[in-house]
Motif scaffolding. Structure first.
Motif, PDB file in Angstrom:
ATOM      1  N   PRO A 185       0.830  -1.205   0.000  1.00 45.25           N
ATOM      2  CA  PRO A 185       0.000   0.000   0.000  1.00 45.25           C
ATOM      3  C   PRO A 185       0.865   1.256   0.000  1.00 45.25           C
ATOM      4  CG  PRO A 185      -0.765  -1.560   1.649  1.00 45.25           C
ATOM      5  CD  PRO A 185       0.562  -2.060   1.169  1.00 45.25           C
ATOM      6  N   PRO A 186       0.478   2.295  -0.737  1.00 45.39           N
ATOM      7  CA  PRO A 186       1.262   3.534  -0.740  1.00 45.39           C
ATOM      8  C   PRO A 186       1.427   4.141   0.653  1.00 45.39           C
ATOM      9  CG  PRO A 186      -0.296   3.532  -2.559  1.00 45.39           C
ATOM     10  CD  PRO A 186      -0.618   2.342  -1.712  1.00 45.39           C
ATOM     11  N   GLU A 187       0.459   3.862   1.552  1.00 43.02           N
ATOM     12  CA  GLU A 187       0.551   4.416   2.910  1.00 43.02           C
ATOM     13  C   GLU A 187       1.796   3.957   3.647  1.00 43.02           C
ATOM     14  OE1 GLU A 187      -3.889   3.746   2.070  1.00 43.02           O
ATOM     15  OE2 GLU A 187      -1.946   2.918   1.514  1.00 43.02           O
ATOM     16  N   THR A 188       2.377   2.839   3.257  1.00 40.83           N
ATOM     17  CA  THR A 188       3.555   2.313   3.950  1.00 40.83           C
ATOM     18  C   THR A 188       4.856   2.894   3.402  1.00 40.83           C
ATOM     19  OG1 THR A 188       3.781   0.423   2.439  1.00 40.83           O
ATOM     20  CG2 THR A 188       2.314   0.146   4.344  1.00 40.83           C
ATOM     21  N   MET A 189       4.779   3.715   2.347  1.00 39.64           N
ATOM     22  CA  MET A 189       5.979   4.266   1.712  1.00 39.64           C
ATOM     23  C   MET A 189       6.379   5.577   2.370  1.00 39.64           C
ATOM     24  SD  MET A 189       5.022   3.672  -2.310  1.00 39.64           S
ATOM     25  CE  MET A 189       4.502   2.078  -2.940  1.00 39.64           C
ATOM     26  N   PRO A 190       7.641   5.991   2.206  1.00 38.24           N
ATOM     27  CA  PRO A 190       8.047   7.340   2.634  1.00 38.24           C
ATOM     28  C   PRO A 190       7.186   8.402   1.969  1.00 38.24           C
ATOM     29  CG  PRO A 190       9.957   6.019   2.067  1.00 38.24           C
ATOM     30  CD  PRO A 190       8.758   5.216   1.652  1.00 38.24           C
ATOM     31  N   SER A 191       7.087   9.568   2.576  1.00 40.34           N
ATOM     32  CA  SER A 191       6.130  10.592   2.143  1.00 40.34           C
ATOM     33  C   SER A 191       6.291  10.978   0.676  1.00 40.34           C
ATOM     34  CB  SER A 191       6.262  11.832   3.027  1.00 40.34           C
ATOM     35  OG  SER A 191       7.593  12.333   2.987  1.00 40.34           O
ATOM     36  N   VAL A 192       7.531  11.115   0.197  1.00 40.40           N
ATOM     37  CA  VAL A 192       7.736  11.523  -1.195  1.00 40.40           C
ATOM     38  C   VAL A 192       7.221  10.444  -2.142  1.00 40.40           C
ATOM     39  CG1 VAL A 192       9.453  12.100  -2.944  1.00 40.40           C
ATOM     40  CG2 VAL A 192       9.698  12.985  -0.619  1.00 40.40           C
ATOM     41  N   LEU A 193       7.588   9.198  -1.885  1.00 39.75           N
ATOM     42  CA  LEU A 193       7.118   8.105  -2.727  1.00 39.75           C
ATOM     43  C   LEU A 193       5.622   7.896  -2.578  1.00 39.75           C
ATOM     44  CD1 LEU A 193       9.958   5.442  -2.314  1.00 39.75           C
ATOM     45  CD2 LEU A 193       9.558   7.002  -4.220  1.00 39.75           C
ATOM     46  N   HIS A 194       5.100   8.112  -1.363  1.00 44.04           N
ATOM     47  CA  HIS A 194       3.663   7.970  -1.133  1.00 44.04           C
ATOM     48  C   HIS A 194       2.879   8.884  -2.063  1.00 44.04           C
ATOM     49  CE1 HIS A 194       0.090   8.521   1.888  1.00 44.04           C
ATOM     50  NE2 HIS A 194      -0.269   7.895   0.782  1.00 44.04           N
ATOM     51  N   GLY A 195       3.291  10.145  -2.137  1.00 42.38           N
ATOM     52  CA  GLY A 195       2.590  11.092  -3.003  1.00 42.38           C
ATOM     53  C   GLY A 195       2.647  10.699  -4.459  1.00 42.38           C
ATOM     54  N   PHE A 196       3.815  10.254  -4.908  1.00 42.65           N
ATOM     55  CA  PHE A 196       3.941   9.825  -6.308  1.00 42.65           C
ATOM     56  C   PHE A 196       3.088   8.596  -6.580  1.00 42.65           C
ATOM     57  CE2 PHE A 196       5.992   7.208  -9.577  1.00 42.65           C
ATOM     58  CZ  PHE A 196       6.000   8.105 -10.643  1.00 42.65           C
ATOM     59  N   ALA A 197       3.146   7.617  -5.675  1.00 42.40           N
ATOM     60  CA  ALA A 197       2.396   6.374  -5.872  1.00 42.40           C
ATOM     61  C   ALA A 197       0.899   6.624  -5.908  1.00 42.40           C
ATOM     62  CB  ALA A 197       2.738   5.377  -4.767  1.00 42.40           C
ATOM     63  N   GLU A 198       0.425   7.571  -5.125  1.00 42.02           N
ATOM     64  CA  GLU A 198      -1.011   7.856  -5.074  1.00 42.02           C
ATOM     65  C   GLU A 198      -1.507   8.555  -6.330  1.00 42.02           C
ATOM     66  OE1 GLU A 198      -3.409   7.133  -3.159  1.00 42.02           O
ATOM     67  OE2 GLU A 198      -2.655   6.628  -1.168  1.00 42.02           O
ATOM     68  N   HIS A 199      -0.636   9.304  -7.001  1.00 39.26           N
ATOM     69  CA  HIS A 199      -1.089  10.170  -8.090  1.00 39.26           C
ATOM     70  C   HIS A 199      -0.486   9.818  -9.441  1.00 39.26           C
ATOM     71  CE1 HIS A 199      -1.702  12.580  -4.366  1.00 39.26           C
ATOM     72  NE2 HIS A 199      -2.836  12.875  -4.971  1.00 39.26           N
ATOM     73  N   GLN A 200      -0.029   8.604  -9.609  1.00 45.12           N
ATOM     74  CA  GLN A 200       0.425   8.159 -10.919  1.00 45.12           C
ATOM     75  C   GLN A 200      -0.645   7.244 -11.530  1.00 45.12           C
ATOM     76  OE1 GLN A 200       1.790   4.745 -11.720  1.00 45.12           O
ATOM     77  NE2 GLN A 200       3.068   4.211  -9.950  1.00 45.12           N
ATOM     78  N   PRO A 201      -0.630   7.038 -12.857  1.00 44.76           N
ATOM     79  CA  PRO A 201      -1.760   6.358 -13.520  1.00 44.76           C
ATOM     80  C   PRO A 201      -1.956   4.904 -13.162  1.00 44.76           C
ATOM     81  CG  PRO A 201       0.024   6.807 -15.077  1.00 44.76           C
ATOM     82  CD  PRO A 201       0.357   7.551 -13.835  1.00 44.76           C
ATOM     83  N   VAL A 202      -0.915   4.186 -12.767  1.00 43.88           N
ATOM     84  CA  VAL A 202      -1.041   2.748 -12.557  1.00 43.88           C
ATOM     85  C   VAL A 202      -1.838   2.426 -11.293  1.00 43.88           C
ATOM     86  CG1 VAL A 202       0.229   0.603 -12.189  1.00 43.88           C
ATOM     87  CG2 VAL A 202       1.060   2.261 -13.850  1.00 43.88           C
ATOM     88  N   THR A 203      -1.674   3.230 -10.231  1.00 51.95           N
ATOM     89  CA  THR A 203      -2.314   2.918  -8.955  1.00 51.95           C
ATOM     90  C   THR A 203      -3.837   2.832  -9.042  1.00 51.95           C
ATOM     91  OG1 THR A 203      -0.501   3.739  -7.591  1.00 51.95           O
ATOM     92  CG2 THR A 203      -2.683   3.744  -6.598  1.00 51.95           C
ATOM     93  N   PRO A 204      -4.553   3.812  -9.616  1.00 48.23           N
ATOM     94  CA  PRO A 204      -6.009   3.660  -9.674  1.00 48.23           C
ATOM     95  C   PRO A 204      -6.469   2.477 -10.517  1.00 48.23           C
ATOM     96  CG  PRO A 204      -5.306   5.586 -10.925  1.00 48.23           C
ATOM     97  CD  PRO A 204      -4.126   5.119 -10.138  1.00 48.23           C
ATOM     98  N   ILE A 205      -5.681   2.105 -11.538  1.00 53.42           N
ATOM     99  CA  ILE A 205      -6.044   0.946 -12.354  1.00 53.42           C
ATOM    100  C   ILE A 205      -5.908  -0.329 -11.524  1.00 53.42           C
ATOM    101  CG2 ILE A 205      -5.572  -0.313 -14.492  1.00 53.42           C
ATOM    102  CD1 ILE A 205      -4.315   2.302 -15.569  1.00 53.42           C
ATOM    103  N   ILE A 206      -4.808  -0.429 -10.783  1.00 52.97           N
ATOM    104  CA  ILE A 206      -4.612  -1.595  -9.915  1.00 52.97           C
ATOM    105  C   ILE A 206      -5.700  -1.661  -8.855  1.00 52.97           C
ATOM    106  CG2 ILE A 206      -3.099  -2.600  -8.157  1.00 52.97           C
ATOM    107  CD1 ILE A 206      -0.722  -1.559  -9.759  1.00 52.97           C
ATOM    108  N   GLU A 207      -6.015  -0.522  -8.227  1.00 49.93           N
ATOM    109  CA  GLU A 207      -7.036  -0.502  -7.186  1.00 49.93           C
ATOM    110  C   GLU A 207      -8.399  -0.906  -7.742  1.00 49.93           C
ATOM    111  OE1 GLU A 207      -6.628  -0.025  -3.863  1.00 49.93           O
ATOM    112  OE2 GLU A 207      -4.511  -0.142  -4.392  1.00 49.93           O
ATOM    113  N   THR A 208      -8.681  -0.508  -8.978  1.00 50.72           N
ATOM    114  CA  THR A 208      -9.950  -0.883  -9.613  1.00 50.72           C
ATOM    115  C   THR A 208     -10.014  -2.388  -9.856  1.00 50.72           C
ATOM    116  OG1 THR A 208     -10.112   1.280 -10.692  1.00 50.72           O
ATOM    117  CG2 THR A 208     -11.418  -0.515 -11.626  1.00 50.72           C
ATOM    118  N   VAL A 209      -8.948  -2.949 -10.445  1.00 50.27           N
ATOM    119  CA  VAL A 209      -8.925  -4.389 -10.717  1.00 50.27           C
ATOM    120  C   VAL A 209      -8.958  -5.167  -9.412  1.00 50.27           C
ATOM    121  CG1 VAL A 209      -7.573  -6.267 -11.725  1.00 50.27           C
ATOM    122  CG2 VAL A 209      -7.724  -4.075 -12.914  1.00 50.27           C
ATOM    123  N   ARG A 210      -8.188  -4.720  -8.425  1.00 47.12           N
ATOM    124  CA  ARG A 210      -8.162  -5.405  -7.123  1.00 47.12           C
ATOM    125  C   ARG A 210      -9.537  -5.374  -6.463  1.00 47.12           C
ATOM    126  NH1 ARG A 210      -3.986  -2.796  -4.590  1.00 47.12           N
ATOM    127  NH2 ARG A 210      -2.502  -4.402  -5.233  1.00 47.12           N
ATOM    128  N   GLY A 211     -10.190  -4.219  -6.496  1.00 52.11           N
ATOM    129  CA  GLY A 211     -11.507  -4.110  -5.889  1.00 52.11           C
ATOM    130  C   GLY A 211     -12.536  -4.985  -6.572  1.00 52.11           C
TER     131      GLY A 211
END
Length: 285
Positions: free
Chosen positions: A220-246
């Motif tokens: 989960p992005p929440e477990t990453m350092p703050s800089v990486l957390h922000g990037f992971a939350e707002h890059q295109p792959v994350t919402p696609i993964i979250e959609t497929v996972r959900g």
């Protein structure tokens, strides 16, 4: 393949305006025939290069096995408060998208090969639309990537992946994966047109292949350092993964589905016309 096109052309004794569709349905029929030839060519390239196909499937499967069996125990204990599912269920959607990324990289190399080996000049001497050459690569990539995805899901089921999706949710997940593969394929086509050599095309795709690693694919992005957390939350792959996972495992989707569609469609709207113009420029110069 060239022999097929030549055979197709030498038996066409009608004038050029007939091929363009001056009679009802004629143009569409010939366009469909040309497209089928180029799509078949793309698929034959895949069959004749089994090492590339094996690599694009084997690497994601190896990563999945490594994360589940080598790192899974430690990771699952550390993320259970933010990811209340078995780690194998958490990681499989990310591996599915990683598979699409590896498969799309092959498309970039194939496009660069076409542009640098002179086969495009042969195509230009035949009465086919230039865009059909690109279409052949795109459709072949879709077929290749969906097949590889099915293999990855099959292995995931063997090691304990237990999706809870209904038929409609499976259909929606397949739709999301297909949209992502289509987007990745067009990005790879663009990289293949920009690159001058197959090695260059492979290098261009490295950044795109890196994106799933800094996303919610493995942790989960929440477990990453703050800089990486922000990037992971707002890059295109994350919402696609979250959609497929959900869709597959029943975890909350929130607004991820809309963000996933917006990212994929937005990138397609940007990349497709640029690729088309670049292809025309390189084939008419």
């Amino acid at each position: 393949m060239n022999a097929t096109l030549i055979h197709h052309d030498t038996h066409d004794t009608r004038p050029e305006n007939a091929r363009a569709g001056s009679r009802p349905g004629t143009g569409a029929r010939w366009l469909a025939s040309d497209a089928l030839v180029l799509i078949t060519r793309g698929l034959r390239h895949t069959l004749r290069s089994p090492d590339s196909m094996i690599t694009s499937v084997a690497l994601p499967i190896m990563l999945m096995l490594m994360f589940v069996y080598v790192f899974g125990g430690a990771i699952e204990g550390g993320i259970e408060h933010v990811a209340p599912v078995a780690y194998v269920d958490y990681v499989v959607p990310g591996v599915i998208l990683l598979t699409a990324g590896f498969g799309a990289a092959i498309t970039a190399i194939n496009v660069t090969n076409d542009m640098s080996t002179g086969v495009i000049d042969r195509f230009r001497s035949l009465p086919i639309g230039n865009w059909i050459v690109v279409l052949g690569h795109v459709v072949a990539s879709l077929a290749r990537n969906l097949f590889a995805t099915a293999l990855v899901v099959g292995v995931a089921l063997l090691i304990g992946f237990r999706p809870t999706a209904s038929v409609l949710e499976w259909a929606a997940a397949i739709g999301a994966i297909t949209l992502f593969v289509l987007m990745m394929t067009w990005v790879s086509v663009l990289f293949g047109l920009i690159a001058k050599t197959p090695d260059g095309a492979s290098g261009f795709t490295f950044f795109v292949l890196f994106l799933p690693y800094v996303s919610s694919a493995f942790v989960p992005p929440e477990t990453m350092p703050s800089v990486l957390h922000g990037f992971a939350e707002h890059q295109p792959v994350t919402p696609i993964i979250e959609t497929v996972r959900g869709l597959l495992t029943g975890t909350p989707i929130g607004n991820s589905a809309w963000l996933a569609i917006a990212w994929c469609v937005g990138i397609l709207v940007l990349v497709m016309p640029i690729s088309g113009r670049l292809f025309r420029r390189r084939t008419t110069s």
